[in-house]
Design a protein around this motif. Structure first.
Motif, PDB file in Angstrom:
ATOM      1  N   CYS A  65       0.826  -1.209   0.000  1.00 33.86           N
ATOM      2  CA  CYS A  65       0.000   0.000   0.000  1.00 33.86           C
ATOM      3  C   CYS A  65       0.861   1.261   0.000  1.00 33.86           C
ATOM      4  CB  CYS A  65      -0.935  -0.001   1.209  1.00 33.86           C
ATOM      5  SG  CYS A  65      -2.175  -1.326   1.176  1.00 33.86           S
ATOM      6  N   ASP A 164     -14.024   2.841  -8.436  1.00 32.42           N
ATOM      7  CA  ASP A 164     -13.618   2.918  -7.029  1.00 32.42           C
ATOM      8  C   ASP A 164     -14.421   1.966  -6.141  1.00 32.42           C
ATOM      9  OD1 ASP A 164     -11.739   3.861  -5.296  1.00 32.42           O
ATOM     10  OD2 ASP A 164     -12.867   5.617  -4.674  1.00 32.42           O
ATOM     11  N   PRO A 166     -14.686  -2.256  -4.739  1.00 32.81           N
ATOM     12  CA  PRO A 166     -13.870  -3.464  -4.610  1.00 32.81           C
ATOM     13  C   PRO A 166     -14.232  -4.471  -5.689  1.00 32.81           C
ATOM     14  CG  PRO A 166     -15.585  -3.433  -2.933  1.00 32.81           C
ATOM     15  CD  PRO A 166     -15.623  -2.092  -3.606  1.00 32.81           C
ATOM     16  N   GLU A 193      -8.645  -4.115   0.008  1.00 32.42           N
ATOM     17  CA  GLU A 193      -8.887  -2.890   0.764  1.00 32.42           C
ATOM     18  C   GLU A 193      -8.410  -1.695  -0.044  1.00 32.42           C
ATOM     19  OE1 GLU A 193      -5.279  -1.999   3.760  1.00 32.42           O
ATOM     20  OE2 GLU A 193      -6.386  -3.828   4.262  1.00 32.42           O
ATOM     21  N   LYS A 194      -9.028  -0.577   0.205  1.00 33.12           N
ATOM     22  CA  LYS A 194      -8.723   0.630  -0.549  1.00 33.12           C
ATOM     23  C   LYS A 194      -7.401   1.234  -0.096  1.00 33.12           C
ATOM     24  CE  LYS A 194     -10.918   4.925  -2.097  1.00 33.12           C
ATOM     25  NZ  LYS A 194     -12.174   5.700  -2.104  1.00 33.12           N
ATOM     26  N   ASP A 197      -7.921   6.777  -3.694  1.00 39.69           N
ATOM     27  CA  ASP A 197      -8.971   6.848  -4.699  1.00 39.69           C
ATOM     28  C   ASP A 197      -8.605   6.051  -5.942  1.00 39.69           C
ATOM     29  OD1 ASP A 197     -10.459   8.422  -3.062  1.00 39.69           O
ATOM     30  OD2 ASP A 197     -10.012  10.322  -4.064  1.00 39.69           O
ATOM     31  N   GLN A 198      -9.458   5.081  -6.271  1.00 40.75           N
ATOM     32  CA  GLN A 198      -9.380   4.249  -7.474  1.00 40.75           C
ATOM     33  C   GLN A 198      -8.258   3.198  -7.443  1.00 40.75           C
ATOM     34  OE1 GLN A 198      -9.167   7.307 -10.552  1.00 40.75           O
ATOM     35  NE2 GLN A 198     -11.402   7.332 -10.726  1.00 40.75           N
ATOM     36  N   TRP A 199      -7.512   3.167  -6.383  1.00 44.33           N
ATOM     37  CA  TRP A 199      -6.450   2.168  -6.254  1.00 44.33           C
ATOM     38  C   TRP A 199      -6.725   1.287  -5.033  1.00 44.33           C
ATOM     39  CZ3 TRP A 199      -2.865   1.184  -9.873  1.00 44.33           C
ATOM     40  CH2 TRP A 199      -2.624   2.170 -10.826  1.00 44.33           C
ATOM     41  N   TRP A 200      -6.632  -0.046  -5.236  1.00 40.11           N
ATOM     42  CA  TRP A 200      -6.961  -1.012  -4.198  1.00 40.11           C
ATOM     43  C   TRP A 200      -5.869  -2.075  -4.092  1.00 40.11           C
ATOM     44  CZ3 TRP A 200     -11.929  -1.478  -1.640  1.00 40.11           C
ATOM     45  CH2 TRP A 200     -12.811  -0.431  -1.962  1.00 40.11           C
TER      46      TRP A 200
END
Length: 219
Positions: A65, A164, A166, A193-194, A197-200
């Motif tokens: 992350c 955005d 899952p 999990e986030k 914004d827009q990346w998980w």
């Protein structure tokens, strides 16, 4: 003369014997050190799997992350390169492949895509116009050594989803943030999990079924 020759022969024999004795002693020391090192490493790996598995996975999760946040500019440039490639569906791989649906990243001769493979230790980039998933093979290898049991396979990575929400990184379908599903011979646990914004972030564990037919899910 004969006495001197005999003494010299005895000295030579003793010298050769002492050399062989020293070599044997050194070999025994080396074998002993190897046994100690292997034993310590085995105990360390066993302890991590038994006592620190979740903590190590959490550290890997934090690492992924943090790296996504830090390299947001590079990832944005890669998305732009993929959008401009004209491909609506793709599987870009770290390895050469004879499969028609897979592309070796080096054959693309794209500086940004090569950089993201190197920076994140990727095994693949796959996706469609709706989403892009990045599978991290290097961190998967480290986890396999440290915390994976022989009956399970762990995968880690992250994905971009413009909605955005899952999604399952393999199918691109919207899903719960965490779920389990069973297949014929394996079970699968998926978690996402986030990151921003827009990346998980995502991780998944595949479990081999036991011979008695019950899913082997370690605690």
């Amino acid at each position: 003369m004969n006495t001197n020759n005999i003494c010299k022969n005895i000295q030579s024999i003793m010298g050769v014997w002492m050399i062989k004795e020293n070599r044997m002693r050194n070999c025994k020391r080396i074998v002993f050190l190897v046994i100690v090192i292997v034993s310590v490493c085995s105990m360390f790996i066993l302890c991590t799997r038994v006592f620190f598995k979740e903590q190590i996975i959490a550290l890997f999760r934090y690492y992924v992350c943090s790296k996504v946040v830090k390299q947001e500019a590079l990832l944005t440039e890669v998305l732009e390169e993929l959008d401009g490639s004209g491909m609506s569906r793709y599987w870009i791989s770290q390895w050469e492949s004879e499969q028609e649906d897979q592309i070796w990243y080096r054959e693309m001769n794209n500086e940004k895509i090569s950089e993201v493979f190197s920076e994140f230790g990727l095994g693949y980039i796959r996706g469609e116009t709706e989403y892009v998933a990045f599978g991290m093979i290097d961190i998967t290898r480290y986890t396999a050594i440290l915390v994976s049991y022989t009956n399970e396979i762990l995968h880690y990575g992250f994905y971009y989803n413009p909605t955005d929400l899952p999604i399952d990184a393999w199918t691109g379908e919207v899903c719960e943030a965490e779920f389990d599903e069973d297949y014929w011979l394996m079970g699968r646990h998926y978690r996402t999990e986030k990151v921003m914004d827009q990346w998980w972030y995502y991780e998944e564990k595949w479990y081999y079924v036991q011979q008695n037919g019950r899913w082997n899910r370690p605690l």
